[in-house]
Design a protein around this motif. Structure first.
Motif, PDB file in Angstrom:
ATOM      1  N   VAL A 105       0.730  -1.153   0.111  1.00  0.00           N
ATOM      2  CA  VAL A 105      -0.054   0.012  -0.092  1.00  0.00           C
ATOM      3  C   VAL A 105       0.779   1.329   0.003  1.00  0.00           C
ATOM      4  CG1 VAL A 105      -1.806   1.376   1.342  1.00  0.00           C
ATOM      5  CG2 VAL A 105      -2.037  -1.168   1.185  1.00  0.00           C
ATOM      6  N   TYR A 106       1.652   1.218   1.093  1.00  0.00           N
ATOM      7  CA  TYR A 106       2.830   2.551   0.864  1.00  0.00           C
ATOM      8  C   TYR A 106       3.374   2.659  -0.328  1.00  0.00           C
ATOM      9  CZ  TYR A 106       2.160   1.783   6.144  1.00  0.00           C
ATOM     10  OH  TYR A 106       1.642   1.656   7.556  1.00  0.00           O
ATOM     11  N   GLU A 107       3.935   1.703  -1.009  1.00  0.00           N
ATOM     12  CA  GLU A 107       4.769   1.760  -2.280  1.00  0.00           C
ATOM     13  C   GLU A 107       3.899   2.209  -3.344  1.00  0.00           C
ATOM     14  OE1 GLU A 107       6.299  -2.161  -2.689  1.00  0.00           O
ATOM     15  OE2 GLU A 107       7.510  -2.120  -0.979  1.00  0.00           O
ATOM     16  N   TYR A 108       2.603   1.962  -3.292  1.00  0.00           N
ATOM     17  CA  TYR A 108       1.697   2.274  -4.441  1.00  0.00           C
ATOM     18  C   TYR A 108       1.279   3.944  -4.387  1.00  0.00           C
ATOM     19  CZ  TYR A 108      -2.616   2.869  -7.114  1.00  0.00           C
ATOM     20  OH  TYR A 108      -3.570   3.402  -8.220  1.00  0.00           O
ATOM     21  N   LEU A 109       1.193   4.097  -2.822  1.00  0.00           N
ATOM     22  CA  LEU A 109       0.864   5.660  -2.410  1.00  0.00           C
ATOM     23  C   LEU A 109       2.036   6.560  -3.155  1.00  0.00           C
ATOM     24  CD1 LEU A 109      -0.921   4.912   0.968  1.00  0.00           C
ATOM     25  CD2 LEU A 109      -1.975   5.741  -1.455  1.00  0.00           C
ATOM     26  N   LEU A 110       3.143   5.914  -2.866  1.00  0.00           N
ATOM     27  CA  LEU A 110       4.492   6.638  -3.024  1.00  0.00           C
ATOM     28  C   LEU A 110       4.694   7.088  -4.504  1.00  0.00           C
ATOM     29  CD1 LEU A 110       6.980   6.009  -0.211  1.00  0.00           C
ATOM     30  CD2 LEU A 110       5.807   7.908  -0.434  1.00  0.00           C
ATOM     31  N   ARG A 111       4.205   5.993  -5.244  1.00  0.00           N
ATOM     32  CA  ARG A 111       4.368   6.113  -6.828  1.00  0.00           C
ATOM     33  C   ARG A 111       3.513   7.135  -7.353  1.00  0.00           C
ATOM     34  NH1 ARG A 111       4.020   0.334  -6.807  1.00  0.00           N
ATOM     35  NH2 ARG A 111       2.150   0.456  -7.886  1.00  0.00           N
ATOM     36  N   LYS A 112       2.162   7.433  -6.546  1.00  0.00           N
ATOM     37  CA  LYS A 112       1.342   8.410  -7.154  1.00  0.00           C
ATOM     38  C   LYS A 112       1.497   9.897  -6.363  1.00  0.00           C
ATOM     39  CE  LYS A 112      -0.994   5.415  -9.263  1.00  0.00           C
ATOM     40  NZ  LYS A 112      -1.355   5.339 -10.697  1.00  0.00           N
ATOM     41  N   LYS A 113       2.700  10.100  -5.376  1.00  0.00           N
ATOM     42  CA  LYS A 113       2.740  11.217  -5.060  1.00  0.00           C
ATOM     43  C   LYS A 113       3.141  12.420  -6.048  1.00  0.00           C
ATOM     44  CE  LYS A 113       7.852  10.935  -4.638  1.00  0.00           C
ATOM     45  NZ  LYS A 113       7.959  10.463  -5.980  1.00  0.00           N
ATOM     46  N   PRO A 114       2.924  13.727  -5.374  1.00  0.00           N
ATOM     47  CA  PRO A 114       3.174  14.923  -6.177  1.00  0.00           C
ATOM     48  C   PRO A 114       4.814  15.078  -6.104  1.00  0.00           C
ATOM     49  CG  PRO A 114       1.823  15.570  -4.106  1.00  0.00           C
ATOM     50  CD  PRO A 114       1.777  13.940  -4.294  1.00  0.00           C
ATOM     51  N   ALA A 115       5.171  15.914  -7.152  1.00  0.00           N
ATOM     52  CA  ALA A 115       6.608  16.263  -6.713  1.00  0.00           C
ATOM     53  C   ALA A 115       6.795  17.382  -5.738  1.00  0.00           C
ATOM     54  CB  ALA A 115       7.178  16.926  -7.915  1.00  0.00           C
TER      55      ALA A 115
END
Length: 312
Positions: A105-115
């Motif tokens: 879950v964490y890895e997926y969320l970080l892939r979607k993060k803004p710059a």
């Protein structure tokens, strides 16, 4: 009967008690954290129970308690009293979580993060295990991208556990070394005079701590701040009517809580919801479906429902 004075022995007794209702969760290292921080409070509650049951000397309650636990004597008056004790139930009850519980879950969320700046809100705190697990992923991302600057606000009911986490909670080094990288330990922790670890100044500079009861909205000071990511893991299933509460009042409170949650998320921001510990109240489950499907697009990365807000 032997009087129990040894710290390790007392922790072992409490651990065996916690395991009676733990559903196979690995409570041993969890109890190292609990007992390190709350052994004095736990013993004070047991001594109060000893007075109520006219046990003298009061220390004798540890031996009586251990015997009842070993025999699984659920009808024993001491065991009944400990099961009913509000503080002890809070310390070793549903506040429990484990390290590195949701890495996918964490890895997926970080892939979607803004710059750049990344504002995160976490509702629910436990003893900090989930926050530390998320920070582990964030440290890896910060090492790759020096412009990545996450800020985390943590919301929790004003419990004694939350007070410890935001001020002076201690962790055994032997437990943290199993789950956190040397780099994270060096940045986020310092060693105290007793050899235990506690959060560093660098950790607290990235964190905001706010008392929050979802049934008491709107909230200050953060009621107008919005987040790129809001994490609600194993919280919503504990939204239930209090004893004797009018069901319509409960439903109004739940509706207001969900509307407040939606307001905290930026346009195109994300919400991660996990209801893993138990099935939510039927009305709460319906609210989650209705409100989040109205405002968000949903992706499932088990065990989380990941909602992306639709900018209007």
């Amino acid at each position: 009967m032997m009087i129990t004075d040894d710290f390790e022995k007392r922790r072992e007794i409490i651990t065996k008690f916690a395991e009676l209702g733990a559903m196979m969760l690995p409570v041993e290292e969890f109890m190292h954290i609990v007992f390190l921080n709350f052994h004095a409070e736990i013993e004070a509650e047991l001594f109060t129970i000893a007075e109520q049951h006219q046990i003298e000397p009061k220390n004798e309650i540890w031996s009586i308690f251990e015997q009842a636990v070993d025999q699984c004597d659920f009808d024993h008056p001491i065991l009944q009293a400990v099961f009913s004790n509000t503080l002890i139930r809070q310390l070793i009850g549903p506040e429990y979580t484990i390290f590195n519980r949701y890495p996918k879950v964490y890895e997926y969320l970080l892939r979607k993060k803004p710059a750049g700046e990344f504002n995160i809100a976490v509702i629910g705190c436990s003893y900090g295990q989930e926050i530390m697990s998320m920070l582990k992923c964030l440290h890896e991302e910060m090492a790759k991208n020096p412009d990545f600057s996450p800020k985390i606000d943590i919301f929790n009911k004003p419990t004694s556990i939350f007070q410890k986490v935001q001020t002076n909670i201690r962790y055994p080094e032997s437990v943290l070394k199993k789950h956190l990288t040397p780099q994270q330990l060096a940045v986020d922790f310092t060693v105290d005079e007793h050899g235990s670890l506690h959060f560093s100044e660098a950790f607290y500079q990235r964190m905001g701590f706010y008392e929050l009861d979802l049934f008491d909205v709107p909230h200050e000071p953060n009621s107008t701040k919005q987040y790129d990511l809001l994490m609600i893991h194993n919280v919503l299933q504990y939204l239930e009517p209090s004893e004797g509460q009018d069901i319509s009042i409960f439903q109004q409170q739940a509706e207001a809580a969900f509307q407040w949650i939606v307001q905290q998320v930026k346009p195109s921001g994300m919400v991660s919801i996990i209801n893993e510990s138990k099935k939510p109240n039927d009305f709460v489950a319906e609210l989650q479906d209705r409100i989040f499907n109205q405002h968000y697009a949903c992706t499932i990365v088990k065990p989380a429902y990941l909602y992306t807000k639709q900018a209007i």
